[in-house]
Scaffold this active site. Structure first.
Site, PDB file in Angstrom:
ATOM      1  N   GLU A  89      -4.482  29.024  28.441  1.00 23.36           N
ATOM      2  CA  GLU A  89      -3.999  28.420  27.206  1.00 23.36           C
ATOM      3  C   GLU A  89      -5.010  28.515  26.081  1.00 23.36           C
ATOM      4  OE1 GLU A  89      -3.914  23.999  27.983  1.00 23.36           O
ATOM      5  OE2 GLU A  89      -3.327  24.763  29.947  1.00 23.36           O
ATOM      6  N   CYS A 330      -7.717  19.923  27.485  1.00 26.16           N
ATOM      7  CA  CYS A 330      -8.056  21.160  28.154  1.00 26.16           C
ATOM      8  C   CYS A 330      -7.381  21.326  29.515  1.00 26.16           C
ATOM      9  CB  CYS A 330      -9.558  21.065  28.334  1.00 26.16           C
ATOM     10  SG  CYS A 330     -10.348  22.547  28.702  1.00 26.16           S
TER      11      CYS A 330
HETATM   12  N1  SAH Z   1     -17.001  25.121  30.530  1.00 24.97           N
HETATM   13  C1  SAH Z   1     -17.332  24.926  29.153  1.00 24.97           C
HETATM   14  C2  SAH Z   1     -16.164  25.047  28.205  1.00 24.97           C
HETATM   15  C3  SAH Z   1     -14.854  24.431  28.607  1.00 24.97           C
HETATM   16  S1  SAH Z   1     -14.717  22.660  28.613  1.00 24.97           S
HETATM   17  C4  SAH Z   1     -18.040  23.615  28.979  1.00 24.97           C
HETATM   18  O1  SAH Z   1     -18.221  22.912  29.974  1.00 24.97           O
HETATM   19  O2  SAH Z   1     -18.467  23.306  27.881  1.00 24.97           O
HETATM   20  C5  SAH Z   1     -14.633  22.259  26.905  1.00 24.97           C
HETATM   21  C6  SAH Z   1     -14.976  20.810  26.597  1.00 24.97           C
HETATM   22  O3  SAH Z   1     -13.854  19.946  26.854  1.00 24.97           O
HETATM   23  C7  SAH Z   1     -16.111  20.302  27.426  1.00 24.97           C
HETATM   24  O4  SAH Z   1     -17.032  19.567  26.676  1.00 24.97           O
HETATM   25  C8  SAH Z   1     -15.378  19.446  28.431  1.00 24.97           C
HETATM   26  O5  SAH Z   1     -16.258  18.572  29.013  1.00 24.97           O
HETATM   27  C9  SAH Z   1     -14.297  18.822  27.555  1.00 24.97           C
HETATM   28  N2  SAH Z   1     -13.195  18.164  28.286  1.00 24.97           N
HETATM   29  C10 SAH Z   1     -12.749  18.417  29.524  1.00 24.97           C
HETATM   30  N3  SAH Z   1     -11.759  17.579  29.885  1.00 24.97           N
HETATM   31  C11 SAH Z   1     -11.565  16.728  28.850  1.00 24.97           C
HETATM   32  C12 SAH Z   1     -10.682  15.621  28.611  1.00 24.97           C
HETATM   33  N4  SAH Z   1      -9.788  15.221  29.519  1.00 24.97           N
HETATM   34  N5  SAH Z   1     -10.776  14.984  27.418  1.00 24.97           N
HETATM   35  C13 SAH Z   1     -11.664  15.378  26.485  1.00 24.97           C
HETATM   36  N6  SAH Z   1     -12.507  16.418  26.650  1.00 24.97           N
HETATM   37  C14 SAH Z   1     -12.474  17.092  27.818  1.00 24.97           C
END
Ligand code: SAH
Length: 340
Positions: A89, A330
């Site tokens: 996505e 995400c």
């Molecule tokens: N793997 C990379 C990029 C993808 S995650 C990383 O870890 O940065 C992108 C961002 O979204 C990260 O900061 C992650 O911690 C955050 N994220 C994941 N799940 C989330 C949620 N339920 N609510 C808000 N942010 C979230």
């Protein structure tokens, strides 16, 4: 046959030189692909027929299938189907400064962060460079407008797909390509130290975001397994070196999880951890998901946390919220589809 969007301009020029093409043919073809957005090589009329024939037998011009779009006022969420029927996505966010999109870098993710929906499914494979480029192109096509900003914060860990990520950045930044300025590109990582070091030698002024989410190793290891391999006590010094060497913008992302990492004490500890680093903290209200044990901090505690960082002279912002209505957390769209 290979996807033409996998190739950087340099790689394309190298290919064309093999067939008596000239360097400028590569630049022209890039413009055909990224400005005029041709769908067949025959449309590139100023490129010799003979070269076009070679291109046609060696490459296809990929396009992602859109299987679902959720639209809201200032956010669209796209679910794409890849050639092997896997799904990823991307999210479009309309800001006053332009159109920003959040792209995925892998199918699934191996990092296993406890609060993250994407990690519910292990990594199946890396996205190709072309599949990342196509996310930008496909959304531009849907909007009929230019994308000015890209964040690599969708499904996957971009530094676990480093080479394709680098080519992706070169292509979208290329002056004959999509011309997205390097300061408008942000890569987000959970903190893979060797790749952060390698990235510091990549000569583009791209922004780096680190998913921090905890101010000490004990708590961070309990939320993010990667911290056992690359703990804060190693990560922070590497990031200090990184900013000294590159002077690039560094942001720490910090999701506020109720009664987990949102105490006043955590805010103080975070301030000490990153003091004098000239970095930014982006506080993220947690997007609740159906399957997990975490919940969002209260508005009051979010403000309290913010105030403590401010008082300690940390540059801090609270992330503007887009699309929690349309399951834009995400990985949610894909999880929903696969649950069905
Ligand atoms: N793997 C990379 C990029 C993808 S995650 C990383 O870890 O940065 C992108 C961002 O979204 C990260 O900061 C992650 O911690 C955050 N994220 C994941 N799940 C989330 C949620 N339920 N609510 C808000 N942010 C979230």
């Amino acid at each position: 046959m290979e996807n033409i969007y996998n190739l950087t301009k340099e790689q394309l020029i190298e290919y064309l030189l093999k067939y008596q093409g000239k360097k400028y043919h590569g630049e022209e073809l890039f413009r055909w692909l990224y400005e005029k957005k041709i769908k067949s090589f025959d449309e590139a009329t100023n490129i010799k027929k003979e070269i076009r024939n070679h291109l046609e037998s060696d490459f296809f011009i990929g396009e992602l299938d859109v299987v679902q779009i959720e639209r809201d006022r200032d956010v669209n969420k796209y679910l794409f189907e890849l050639q092997d029927k896997e799904h990823v996505e991307a999210v479009l966010m309309r800001h006053d400064y332009g159109n920003s999109i959040c792209v995925s870098s892998q199918v699934g993710c191996n990092m296993g962060c406890k609060f993250c929906e994407s990690g519910r499914r292990k990594k199946v494979r890396n996205l190709t460079t072309g599949e990342m480029v196509e996310q930008v192109l496909r959304i531009e096509k849907d909007l009929g407008e230019r994308i000015s900003h890209v964040v690599v914060m969708g499904i996957g860990e971009p530094f676990d797909n480093y080479d394709n990520l680098i080519d992706f950045i070169k292509i979208i930044n290329d002056p004959n390509g999509l011309q997205i300025g390097s300061r408008h590109i942000t890569v987000s990582t959970c903190g893979i130290i060797p790749k952060i070091e390698e990235f510091s030698s990549f000569p583009y002024q791209v922004n780096l975001a680190i998913s921090l989410h905890a101010p000490n190793d004990t708590l961070r290891s309990s939320l993010m397994p990667i911290n056992k391999v690359y703990p804060l006590k190693k990560l922070i010094p590497v990031l200090k070196k990184y900013t000294e060497k590159t002077s690039r913008r560094l942001t720490f992302e910090y999701i506020l999880l109720k009664n987990v990492n949102d105490s006043n004490q955590c805010a103080e500890e975070l301030s000490r951890l990153i003091e004098k680093m000239n970095a930014y903290v982006n506080l993220i209200p947690y997007n609740a998901t159906e399957n997990l044990d975490f919940s969002r901090s209260d508005a009051f505690q979010i403000m309290k946390f913010y105030d403590i960082l401010k008082k300690n002279h940390i540059n801090v912002t609270i992330r503007k919220e887009f699309g929690s209505k349309i399951s834009a957390a995400c990985g949610q769209l894909r999880s929903k589809k696969e649950d069905i």
